[in-house]
Write a protein that holds these residues in place. Structure first.
Motif, mmCIF file in Angstrom:
data_model
loop_
_atom_site.group_PDB
_atom_site.id
_atom_site.type_symbol
_atom_site.label_atom_id
_atom_site.label_comp_id
_atom_site.label_asym_id
_atom_site.label_seq_id
_atom_site.Cartn_x
_atom_site.Cartn_y
_atom_site.Cartn_z
ATOM 1 N N CYS A 114 0.822 -1.199 0.000
ATOM 2 C CA CYS A 114 0.000 0.000 0.000
ATOM 3 C C CYS A 114 0.861 1.256 0.000
ATOM 4 O O CYS A 114 2.050 1.203 0.314
ATOM 5 C CB CYS A 114 -0.884 0.030 1.250
ATOM 6 N N LEU A 115 0.235 2.377 -0.303
ATOM 7 C CA LEU A 115 0.869 3.682 -0.198
ATOM 8 C C LEU A 115 0.199 4.420 0.947
ATOM 9 O O LEU A 115 -1.036 4.495 1.003
ATOM 10 C CB LEU A 115 0.692 4.478 -1.497
ATOM 11 N N VAL A 116 0.987 4.970 1.863
ATOM 12 C CA VAL A 116 0.438 5.735 2.986
ATOM 13 C C VAL A 116 0.092 7.123 2.462
ATOM 14 O O VAL A 116 0.967 7.865 2.015
ATOM 15 C CB VAL A 116 1.436 5.809 4.150
ATOM 16 N N ILE A 117 -1.206 7.464 2.507
ATOM 17 C CA ILE A 117 -1.651 8.755 1.983
ATOM 18 C C ILE A 117 -1.989 9.748 3.093
ATOM 19 O O ILE A 117 -2.157 10.934 2.818
ATOM 20 C CB ILE A 117 -2.842 8.593 1.006
ATOM 21 N N ALA A 118 -2.074 9.268 4.342
ATOM 22 C CA ALA A 118 -2.317 10.169 5.475
ATOM 23 C C ALA A 118 -1.885 9.487 6.766
ATOM 24 O O ALA A 118 -1.915 8.264 6.872
ATOM 25 C CB ALA A 118 -3.791 10.551 5.569
ATOM 26 N N VAL A 119 -1.480 10.315 7.714
ATOM 27 C CA VAL A 119 -1.172 9.832 9.054
ATOM 28 C C VAL A 119 -2.159 10.532 9.971
ATOM 29 O O VAL A 119 -2.111 11.749 10.139
ATOM 30 C CB VAL A 119 0.289 10.144 9.445
ATOM 31 N N HIS A 166 6.169 11.773 14.305
ATOM 32 C CA HIS A 166 7.175 10.713 14.171
ATOM 33 C C HIS A 166 6.704 9.637 13.199
ATOM 34 O O HIS A 166 7.462 9.186 12.325
ATOM 35 C CB HIS A 166 7.478 10.115 15.550
ATOM 36 N N LEU A 167 5.444 9.242 13.323
ATOM 37 C CA LEU A 167 4.905 8.234 12.416
ATOM 38 C C LEU A 167 4.884 8.767 10.983
ATOM 39 O O LEU A 167 5.186 8.027 10.039
ATOM 40 C CB LEU A 167 3.505 7.797 12.860
ATOM 41 N N ALA A 168 4.589 10.047 10.818
ATOM 42 C CA ALA A 168 4.590 10.647 9.482
ATOM 43 C C ALA A 168 5.993 10.617 8.881
ATOM 44 O O ALA A 168 6.159 10.331 7.691
ATOM 45 C CB ALA A 168 4.061 12.082 9.545
ATOM 46 N N GLN A 169 7.009 10.883 9.685
ATOM 47 C CA GLN A 169 8.389 10.838 9.181
ATOM 48 C C GLN A 169 8.743 9.445 8.673
ATOM 49 O O GLN A 169 9.475 9.295 7.698
ATOM 50 C CB GLN A 169 9.372 11.237 10.280
ATOM 51 N N ILE A 170 8.210 8.443 9.338
ATOM 52 C CA ILE A 170 8.511 7.058 8.970
ATOM 53 C C ILE A 170 7.690 6.593 7.769
ATOM 54 O O ILE A 170 8.205 5.906 6.883
ATOM 55 C CB ILE A 170 8.221 6.112 10.163
ATOM 56 N N CYS A 171 6.404 6.978 7.737
ATOM 57 C CA CYS A 171 5.480 6.329 6.809
ATOM 58 C C CYS A 171 4.826 7.203 5.741
ATOM 59 O O CYS A 171 4.418 6.671 4.701
ATOM 60 C CB CYS A 171 4.351 5.659 7.603
ATOM 61 N N PHE A 172 4.661 8.496 5.963
ATOM 62 C CA PHE A 172 3.882 9.301 5.024
ATOM 63 C C PHE A 172 4.501 9.277 3.628
ATOM 64 O O PHE A 172 5.701 9.475 3.454
ATOM 65 C CB PHE A 172 3.753 10.742 5.519
ATOM 66 N N ARG A 173 3.652 9.006 2.647
ATOM 67 C CA ARG A 173 4.034 8.895 1.236
ATOM 68 C C ARG A 173 5.048 7.786 0.983
ATOM 69 O O ARG A 173 5.793 7.814 0.003
ATOM 70 C CB ARG A 173 4.554 10.223 0.694
ATOM 71 N N GLN A 174 5.063 6.815 1.873
ATOM 72 C CA GLN A 174 5.966 5.669 1.733
ATOM 73 C C GLN A 174 5.155 4.440 1.341
ATOM 74 O O GLN A 174 3.970 4.338 1.627
ATOM 75 C CB GLN A 174 6.695 5.391 3.052
#
Length: 142
Positions: free
Chosen positions: A8-13, A55-63
């Motif tokens: 999947c692509l993370v589109i929001a945190v 912190h979660l956004a740094q790891i996962c957003f748009r990843q």
């Protein structure tokens, strides 16, 4: 949702333990809200709630994220083990002191409690507080 892994692509945190993703499944391209299994991050209004989300956004957003669904919660969210790139999201949040291990659902995640103890001993994140309030208690007393 099947127990197979999804790409999947993370589109929001949404917060420190919830993501919105769009998966590659050809039959369903709708956004899916995903709760990270076995952790509970501070609520947005709580101390460290915003830091947990950042912190979660740094790891996962748009990843690109690999999800292994394990359940569905009472809010209809998919509960899943989540890897963003090479990073296990639950481990990263707990290691940084930005989430509690949610023990009622952590039996399949024996690696998390030692990470929580280490963050506690080092006074990281929420553990820098004298008496951090667990989010499940916070929600109960709201």
């Amino acid at each position: 949702m099947p127990l197979a892994s999804l790409l999947c692509l993370v589109i929001a945190v949404n917060d420190g333990d919830t993501l919105t993703v769009r998966c590659a499944a050809p039959d369903d391209r709708q956004p899916v809200r995903v709760r990270i299994a076995a952790i509970d991050a501070p609520e947005w209004q709580q101390a460290f709630g915003q830091q947990a989300r950042q912190h979660l956004a740094q790891i996962c957003f748009r990843q690109q994220a690999t999800l292994r669904p394990v359940d569905q919660d009472s809010y209809g969210r998919t509960v899943a083990d989540v890897r963003c790139g090479d990073t296990d999201a639950a481990s990263a949040q707990v290691r940084a002191g930005l989430a509690w291990v949610y023990r009622p659902y952590a039996r399949a995640h024996p690696h998390l409690p030692p990470l929580e103890r280490q963050a506690q001993e080092q006074g990281l994140g929420l553990w820098s507080q004298k008496q951090p309030q667990a989010p499940w208690n916070y929600r109960h007393h709201r």
